[in-house]
Design a protein around this motif. Structure first.
Motif, PDB file in Angstrom:
ATOM      1  N   ALA A 235       0.818  -1.211   0.000  1.00 33.54           N
ATOM      2  CA  ALA A 235       0.000   0.000   0.000  1.00 33.54           C
ATOM      3  C   ALA A 235       0.852   1.261   0.000  1.00 33.54           C
ATOM      4  O   ALA A 235       0.564   2.222  -0.718  1.00 33.54           O
ATOM      5  CB  ALA A 235      -0.921  -0.016   1.223  1.00 33.54           C
ATOM      6  N   ALA A 236       1.916   1.277   0.798  1.00 39.46           N
ATOM      7  CA  ALA A 236       2.759   2.465   0.872  1.00 39.46           C
ATOM      8  C   ALA A 236       3.476   2.739  -0.452  1.00 39.46           C
ATOM      9  O   ALA A 236       3.677   3.899  -0.830  1.00 39.46           O
ATOM     10  CB  ALA A 236       3.783   2.316   2.001  1.00 39.46           C
ATOM     11  N   ALA A 237       3.861   1.667  -1.167  1.00 44.54           N
ATOM     12  CA  ALA A 237       4.495   1.850  -2.473  1.00 44.54           C
ATOM     13  C   ALA A 237       3.520   2.481  -3.462  1.00 44.54           C
ATOM     14  O   ALA A 237       3.886   3.381  -4.221  1.00 44.54           O
ATOM     15  CB  ALA A 237       4.994   0.513  -3.000  1.00 44.54           C
ATOM     16  N   VAL A 238       2.288   2.013  -3.455  1.00 45.53           N
ATOM     17  CA  VAL A 238       1.266   2.580  -4.337  1.00 45.53           C
ATOM     18  C   VAL A 238       1.075   4.061  -4.037  1.00 45.53           C
ATOM     19  O   VAL A 238       1.012   4.896  -4.951  1.00 45.53           O
ATOM     20  CB  VAL A 238      -0.071   1.813  -4.195  1.00 45.53           C
ATOM     21  CG1 VAL A 238      -1.179   2.520  -4.981  1.00 45.53           C
ATOM     22  CG2 VAL A 238       0.075   0.376  -4.663  1.00 45.53           C
ATOM     23  N   GLU A 239       1.002   4.405  -2.761  1.00 45.09           N
ATOM     24  CA  GLU A 239       0.787   5.801  -2.380  1.00 45.09           C
ATOM     25  C   GLU A 239       1.969   6.672  -2.777  1.00 45.09           C
ATOM     26  O   GLU A 239       1.792   7.802  -3.254  1.00 45.09           O
ATOM     27  CB  GLU A 239       0.545   5.897  -0.872  1.00 45.09           C
ATOM     28  CG  GLU A 239       0.270   7.311  -0.368  1.00 45.09           C
ATOM     29  CD  GLU A 239      -0.862   7.998  -1.119  1.00 45.09           C
ATOM     30  OE1 GLU A 239      -0.730   9.215  -1.405  1.00 45.09           O
ATOM     31  OE2 GLU A 239      -1.871   7.331  -1.437  1.00 45.09           O
ATOM     32  N   ALA A 240       3.192   6.163  -2.623  1.00 46.41           N
ATOM     33  CA  ALA A 240       4.378   6.939  -2.999  1.00 46.41           C
ATOM     34  C   ALA A 240       4.412   7.196  -4.502  1.00 46.41           C
ATOM     35  O   ALA A 240       4.761   8.302  -4.944  1.00 46.41           O
ATOM     36  CB  ALA A 240       5.635   6.191  -2.552  1.00 46.41           C
ATOM     37  N   ILE A 241       4.047   6.200  -5.282  1.00 45.43           N
ATOM     38  CA  ILE A 241       4.031   6.359  -6.740  1.00 45.43           C
ATOM     39  C   ILE A 241       2.915   7.315  -7.159  1.00 45.43           C
ATOM     40  O   ILE A 241       3.093   8.145  -8.068  1.00 45.43           O
ATOM     41  CB  ILE A 241       3.889   4.989  -7.425  1.00 45.43           C
ATOM     42  CG1 ILE A 241       5.136   4.137  -7.149  1.00 45.43           C
ATOM     43  CG2 ILE A 241       3.663   5.140  -8.924  1.00 45.43           C
ATOM     44  CD1 ILE A 241       4.985   2.680  -7.519  1.00 45.43           C
ATOM     45  N   ARG A 242       1.794   7.232  -6.486  1.00 48.89           N
ATOM     46  CA  ARG A 242       0.687   8.160  -6.772  1.00 48.89           C
ATOM     47  C   ARG A 242       1.136   9.606  -6.549  1.00 48.89           C
ATOM     48  O   ARG A 242       0.869  10.494  -7.377  1.00 48.89           O
ATOM     49  CB  ARG A 242      -0.516   7.811  -5.890  1.00 48.89           C
ATOM     50  CG  ARG A 242      -1.733   8.700  -6.134  1.00 48.89           C
ATOM     51  CD  ARG A 242      -2.880   8.329  -5.209  1.00 48.89           C
ATOM     52  NE  ARG A 242      -3.470   7.045  -5.551  1.00 48.89           N
ATOM     53  CZ  ARG A 242      -3.485   5.984  -4.753  1.00 48.89           C
ATOM     54  NH1 ARG A 242      -2.912   6.048  -3.562  1.00 48.89           N
ATOM     55  NH2 ARG A 242      -4.055   4.870  -5.144  1.00 48.89           N
ATOM     56  N   ALA A 243       1.827   9.852  -5.446  1.00 52.25           N
ATOM     57  CA  ALA A 243       2.303  11.200  -5.139  1.00 52.25           C
ATOM     58  C   ALA A 243       3.358  11.651  -6.149  1.00 52.25           C
ATOM     59  O   ALA A 243       3.388  12.822  -6.560  1.00 52.25           O
ATOM     60  CB  ALA A 243       2.873  11.237  -3.723  1.00 52.25           C
ATOM     61  N   ALA A 244       4.224  10.733  -6.572  1.00 56.67           N
ATOM     62  CA  ALA A 244       5.268  11.074  -7.549  1.00 56.67           C
ATOM     63  C   ALA A 244       4.658  11.447  -8.897  1.00 56.67           C
ATOM     64  O   ALA A 244       5.132  12.371  -9.566  1.00 56.67           O
ATOM     65  CB  ALA A 244       6.229   9.896  -7.703  1.00 56.67           C
ATOM     66  N   LYS A 245       3.635  10.724  -9.293  1.00 57.98           N
ATOM     67  CA  LYS A 245       2.962  11.064 -10.548  1.00 57.98           C
ATOM     68  C   LYS A 245       2.313  12.438 -10.469  1.00 57.98           C
ATOM     69  O   LYS A 245       2.338  13.200 -11.443  1.00 57.98           O
ATOM     70  CB  LYS A 245       1.924   9.995 -10.890  1.00 57.98           C
ATOM     71  CG  LYS A 245       2.520   8.678 -11.359  1.00 57.98           C
ATOM     72  CD  LYS A 245       1.440   7.734 -11.883  1.00 57.98           C
ATOM     73  CE  LYS A 245       2.063   6.531 -12.557  1.00 57.98           C
ATOM     74  NZ  LYS A 245       1.065   5.675 -13.230  1.00 57.98           N
ATOM     75  N   ALA A 246       1.744  12.750  -9.306  1.00 57.41           N
ATOM     76  CA  ALA A 246       1.112  14.060  -9.135  1.00 57.41           C
ATOM     77  C   ALA A 246       2.141  15.187  -9.233  1.00 57.41           C
ATOM     78  O   ALA A 246       1.817  16.303  -9.644  1.00 57.41           O
ATOM     79  CB  ALA A 246       0.395  14.121  -7.780  1.00 57.41           C
ATOM     80  N   LYS A 247       3.395  14.883  -8.897  1.00 57.55           N
ATOM     81  CA  LYS A 247       4.480  15.876  -8.998  1.00 57.55           C
ATOM     82  C   LYS A 247       5.018  15.989 -10.424  1.00 57.55           C
ATOM     83  O   LYS A 247       5.843  16.857 -10.709  1.00 57.55           O
ATOM     84  CB  LYS A 247       5.623  15.490  -8.058  1.00 57.55           C
ATOM     85  CG  LYS A 247       5.274  15.635  -6.584  1.00 57.55           C
ATOM     86  CD  LYS A 247       6.377  15.057  -5.698  1.00 57.55           C
ATOM     87  CE  LYS A 247       7.648  15.859  -5.772  1.00 57.55           C
ATOM     88  NZ  LYS A 247       8.656  15.365  -4.788  1.00 57.55           N
TER      89      LYS A 247
END
Length: 423
Positions: A235-247
Motif C-alpha cells: 500500500a505504501a508503495a502505491v501511495e508513494a508512486i501516486r504522489a510522484a505522478k502528481a508531482k
C-alpha cells in the motif's frame, strides 16, 4: 488466407468501433474490412460473447534459455504466451549467460522471428546483474534491447540507479527495477505479519519494498529520466508512486495479475506453489493495489511468469525457489479477482495501451489497413487450467485445478493464427 472474425465486440479506445460488435476481415495479416456483411473467408471464427482487442503486452516474464532450458525455453515461452493472449512479451535478462551483449540480444530476436509472439529482449543494467558495473546499454539499445533491468535482481546501490537513469536519457530509455531492499528480506519466506509468526517463518516486510520505492523516486527527481517499477505489492508503495505522478515525475509501475488473488491469510500454508516474490501481502495491501489499478496509479498488469522445475519446488517451503507460471492464466486470474473493482474496458487497457506506452512501442489499433495484431478473448467463459494442458515446461502454479472466469480464445499476429478453441 482470409480470416473472418464474426460479430466480435471490439475493445480499442483508439478505434471508431470501440465497444461495438462488428465483423472483422483479415487478409494476409492485414485488417481489410470492419463492419461488412457476408464476406467470403477461408476461415470463420464465430462465438457468442467473443471479444477482440489489440494484442496484449507482458512487461515481465522470466525465461530459462540459454542455460536453464529445462525450466523454460524460448519456444515453450512463446507457446505459453500465445495461449495466454500475449502478442508481445518482455523477457528479463536473468539467464545463463546474462543478456548483456549484442549476441545475446540477437539470439532472442532470431528465436522470436518464426514465433507468433514477439519476444522482446531486456538488456541487463549491470554486468552479470551483480548491481555494480554498468553494461554498454547504448550498444544494447542499438542491437534491439527494448528496456533495461536486472530483472529478478533488485538494484541496490543508489549510485547505480543515478548513473543508469543518466545513461539512458540520450535515447529516452526506460529503467525497470524491482523495488526490494534485499538485506531486509534476507531468508524471508512469506509476508511479515501475524501469519508468518503463526507459521514460524521469517517474514518479508512490506518496508523492504517501500523504502526502495521512496529512495528510487528521490533519485528519479534528482536525475530525470524514465523509471518503471515491476511487481508492486504494498500500500505504501502505491501511495508513494501516486504522489510522484502528481508531482510530474516520469514514473510508471505494474503489478502481477496474481498479486490480489490471495493474501497471506488465504494462501495454503507450506504449499510452495504459493511461494512468490514479492509475497502475497495483507488485505490492506490488496485493497490498495485494487484502488491503484482503478485510479491509474498502477499502469499495467503483468504475468510475473517465473517457471520453476519440479526439483526446485518439491522441497521444504524454506528451501523451495520463489515463483509461479502465469502467462497462460494472467488474464483469467486478473478477470476473476479484479472484476468487482476494475471494469473490463479498464482491465484490457492494462494489458494493451499502457504497456505499449511504457515501452514506446507502435500502437496497433483495430482499423482498416492496419496490421492484424489481435487478441481474442471471452470474459465470461469459465475454465479450469490443468498441468496436462499447460504449454509451459514448468507446472508451478496455485491456479491449476481452480476454476477461473475469462478465457483467451486465440490471437492473430505476424500473419499467424493461434487458437485455443475449436470452431
Amino acid at each position: 488466407m482470409k480470416l473472418l472474425l464474426k460479430a466480435v465486440r471490439i475493445y480499442d479506445p483508439s478505434s471508431i468501433f470501440h465497444l461495438q460488435q462488428q465483423n472483422i476481415l483479415i487478409d494476409n495479416g492485414l485488417i481489410t474490412s470492419i463492419g461488412g456483411n457476408d464476406q467470403q473467408a477461408d476461415q470463420t471464427i464465430e462465438m457468442e460473447g467473443l471479444c477482440v482487442s489489440p494484442g496484449w503486452v507482458d512487461l515481465y516474464a522470466q525465461v530459462g534459455e540459454p542455460g536453464l532450458e529445462h525450466k523454460e525455453d524460448l519456444e515453450s515461452l512463446g507457446e505459453a504466451a500465445a495461449a495466454g493472449g500475449f502478442t508481445d512479451v518482455l523477457c528479463m535478462p536473468n539467464v545463463q549467460p546474462v543478456v548483456q551483449t549484442k549476441g545475446a540480444i540477437n539470439f532472442i530476436k532470431a528465436k522470436s522471428a518464426g514465433l507468433p509472439v514477439n519476444l522482446m529482449p531486456t538488456g541487463a543494467v549491470t554486468v552479470d546483474t551483480q548491481g555494480k558495473e554498468l553494461t554498454e546499454m547504448i550498444d544494447l539499445q542499438r542491437a534491439g534491447a527494448v528496456a533495461f533491468s536486472d530483472g529478478a535482481k533488485p538494484l541496490q546501490a543508489a549510485e547505480v540507479i543515478v548513473k543508469a537513469l543518466q545513461y539512458l536519457q540520450p535515447f529516452d530509455g526506460v529503467l525497470i527495477n524491482r523495488p526490494e531492499h534485499t538485506r531486509l528480506t534476507e531468508y524471508g519466506q512469506v509476508h511479515e505479519g501475524i501469519v508468518s509468526t503463526q507459521l514460524g517463518m521469517k517474514g518479508i516486510p512490506a518496508l523492504a519494498e517501500e523504502v526502495m520505492v521512496t529512495r528510487d523516486l528521490q533519485l528519479l527527481e534528482y536525475t530525470g529520466g524514465r523509471l518503471h517499477f515491476s511487481l508492486i505489492s504494498t500500500a505504501a508503495a502505491v501511495e508513494a508512486i501516486r504522489a510522484a505522478k502528481a508531482k510530474g515525475l516520469h514514473v510508471s509501475c505494474d503489478v502481477a495479475s496474481y498479486q490480489v488473488a490471495y493474501t497471506d491469510h488465504t494462501m495454503v500454508p507450506f504449499d510452495t506453489n504459493y511461494k512468490v516474490s514479492p509475497p502475497f501481502r495483507s488485505e490492506a495491501d490488496k485493497e490498495a493495489i485494487l484502488q491503484g489499478l482503478a485510479d491509474g496509479t498502477i499502469d499495467a498488469i503483468v504475468s510475473g511468469h517465473q517457471p520453476q522445475d519440479t526439483e526446485s519446488k518439491k522441497l521444504e517451503f524454506d528451501l523451495a525457489d520463489f515463483g509461479i507460471i502465469n502467462l497462460e492464466t494472467a488474464f483469467a486470474v486478473a478477470n476473476t479477482t479484479m472484476c468487482d473493482t476494475l471494469p473490463l474496458e479498464q482491465l484490457i487497457d492494462k494489458f494493451t495501451t499502457a504497456p505499449r506506452q511504457i515501452l514506446q512501442m507502435p500502437a496497433f489499433g483495430i482499423a482498416e489497413g492496419a496490421p492484424a495484431c489481435l487478441t481474442l478473448f471471452h470474459p465470461e467463459l469459465k475454465w479450469t487450467p490443468s498441468a496436462a494442458g499447460t504449454r509451459s515446461k514448468s507446472k508451478n502454479s496455485p491456479f491449476l485445478g481452480r476454476e477461473l472466469t475469462g478465457k483467451v480464445i486465440g490471437l492473430v499476429n505476424k500473419g499467424q493464427v493461434v487458437l485455443n478453441h475449436s470452431f
